[in-house]
Design a protein around this motif. Sequence first.
Motif, PDB file in Angstrom:
ATOM      1  N   TYR A 145      12.940 -25.752 -14.340  1.00  0.00           N
ATOM      2  CA  TYR A 145      12.339 -25.316 -15.614  1.00  0.00           C
ATOM      3  C   TYR A 145      13.401 -25.313 -16.718  1.00  0.00           C
ATOM      4  O   TYR A 145      13.180 -25.857 -17.811  1.00  0.00           O
ATOM      5  N   GLU A 146      14.541 -24.710 -16.419  1.00  0.00           N
ATOM      6  CA  GLU A 146      15.601 -24.611 -17.424  1.00  0.00           C
ATOM      7  C   GLU A 146      16.171 -25.977 -17.792  1.00  0.00           C
ATOM      8  O   GLU A 146      16.585 -26.201 -18.933  1.00  0.00           O
ATOM      9  N   GLN A 147      16.170 -26.906 -16.834  1.00  0.00           N
ATOM     10  CA  GLN A 147      16.690 -28.250 -17.066  1.00  0.00           C
ATOM     11  C   GLN A 147      15.648 -29.185 -17.684  1.00  0.00           C
ATOM     12  O   GLN A 147      15.921 -30.364 -17.907  1.00  0.00           O
ATOM     13  N   GLU A 148      14.463 -28.650 -17.920  1.00  0.00           N
ATOM     14  CA  GLU A 148      13.375 -29.409 -18.567  1.00  0.00           C
ATOM     15  C   GLU A 148      13.048 -30.699 -17.811  1.00  0.00           C
ATOM     16  O   GLU A 148      12.926 -31.778 -18.395  1.00  0.00           O
ATOM     17  N   CYS A 149      12.912 -30.579 -16.492  1.00  0.00           N
ATOM     18  CA  CYS A 149      12.561 -31.748 -15.679  1.00  0.00           C
ATOM     19  C   CYS A 149      11.157 -32.234 -16.037  1.00  0.00           C
ATOM     20  O   CYS A 149      10.245 -31.440 -16.240  1.00  0.00           O
ATOM     21  N   ALA A 154       2.497 -22.944  -3.283  1.00  0.00           N
ATOM     22  CA  ALA A 154       2.297 -21.987  -4.368  1.00  0.00           C
ATOM     23  C   ALA A 154       2.554 -22.631  -5.730  1.00  0.00           C
ATOM     24  O   ALA A 154       2.161 -22.082  -6.763  1.00  0.00           O
ATOM     25  N   VAL A 155       3.214 -23.784  -5.731  1.00  0.00           N
ATOM     26  CA  VAL A 155       3.489 -24.510  -6.972  1.00  0.00           C
ATOM     27  C   VAL A 155       2.330 -25.466  -7.251  1.00  0.00           C
ATOM     28  O   VAL A 155       1.982 -26.278  -6.395  1.00  0.00           O
ATOM     29  N   TYR A 180       9.939 -14.364 -11.325  1.00  0.00           N
ATOM     30  CA  TYR A 180      11.213 -15.010 -11.665  1.00  0.00           C
ATOM     31  C   TYR A 180      11.041 -16.083 -12.744  1.00  0.00           C
ATOM     32  O   TYR A 180      11.987 -16.792 -13.077  1.00  0.00           O
ATOM     33  N   LEU A 181       9.832 -16.170 -13.275  1.00  0.00           N
ATOM     34  CA  LEU A 181       9.509 -17.152 -14.323  1.00  0.00           C
ATOM     35  C   LEU A 181       9.898 -18.566 -13.881  1.00  0.00           C
ATOM     36  O   LEU A 181      10.602 -19.297 -14.584  1.00  0.00           O
ATOM     37  N   ALA A 182       9.422 -18.941 -12.706  1.00  0.00           N
ATOM     38  CA  ALA A 182       9.868 -20.191 -12.093  1.00  0.00           C
ATOM     39  C   ALA A 182       8.759 -21.213 -11.891  1.00  0.00           C
ATOM     40  O   ALA A 182       8.964 -22.227 -11.214  1.00  0.00           O
ATOM     41  N   PHE A 183       7.576 -20.973 -12.463  1.00  0.00           N
ATOM     42  CA  PHE A 183       6.544 -21.997 -12.409  1.00  0.00           C
ATOM     43  C   PHE A 183       6.918 -23.133 -13.359  1.00  0.00           C
ATOM     44  O   PHE A 183       7.603 -22.914 -14.361  1.00  0.00           O
ATOM     45  N   PRO A 184       6.482 -24.366 -13.079  1.00  0.00           N
ATOM     46  CA  PRO A 184       6.884 -25.498 -13.924  1.00  0.00           C
ATOM     47  C   PRO A 184       6.229 -25.458 -15.302  1.00  0.00           C
ATOM     48  O   PRO A 184       5.183 -24.836 -15.493  1.00  0.00           O
ATOM     49  N   ARG A 185       6.862 -26.116 -16.244  1.00  0.00           N
ATOM     50  CA  ARG A 185       6.290 -26.263 -17.584  1.00  0.00           C
ATOM     51  C   ARG A 185       4.958 -27.010 -17.507  1.00  0.00           C
ATOM     52  O   ARG A 185       4.749 -27.818 -16.605  1.00  0.00           O
ATOM     53  N   HIS A 186       4.092 -26.778 -18.489  1.00  0.00           N
ATOM     54  CA  HIS A 186       2.762 -27.399 -18.438  1.00  0.00           C
ATOM     55  C   HIS A 186       2.839 -28.915 -18.584  1.00  0.00           C
ATOM     56  O   HIS A 186       1.918 -29.634 -18.207  1.00  0.00           O
TER      57      HIS A 186
END
Length: 214
Positions: free
Chosen positions: A129-133, A151-152, A32-38
């Motif tokens: 992710y989409e909200q760029e937290c 898992a995160v 679901y491409l839901a891992f956080p940004r680096h």
Amino acid sequence: MNYSEAISWLYSTQTFGIKLGLENPTRLLREYLAFPRHTTKVIQVAGTNGKGSTCAFIDSLARATGSRTGLFTSPHLVSYRERIQVSGQQMPEETIAKGLSELRELVKDWEHHPTFFELTLALAMRYFYEQECELIVLEVGMGGRFDATTAVPSDVAVLTPVDLDHQQWLGDTLTAIAGEKSAIFREGKPAISAPQDPEAARIIEQTANQTRSP
């Protein structure tokens, strides 16, 4: 699905019960491409008492410094939207409906259907992710070692006071339960603990030593 239909579908997944383990949530976050940004930092909060309050305190402090935060907690009191917040604002109904519709389609043929909690976590993480937290605060659902939130990848582990809970899943002793909850510690990453019963504290210290967690 509209919001009402999406929530009804999500609640229907409760028939799948509790499944402890990281294979399913890891697959779900990946597909679901839901891992956080680096660049995003993640704080994971486990324990028996005060998890939700501690998460709220961390989120409030971070927002006061100007950080864009994602907050994931459970259960909710009035509205499902309380579980997923960005900078203090609950996730919009239309965004939830869209996300759950996507997730239903994604997992419809899975042999091991994701649970209510796993789906909610994936929904939250994709939204963050989409909200760029810049900072995500995750409240563990149960235990720690095999909870879906583990898992995160996290940057800081927090333990609130540990006591006997969910003994049918986590063990009959404080030692066993402290072991399950302190298993959220990550190699070389900071760990923070509330004052603990000596029996729990001993296990927590051993885990921190083993993972080289300051």
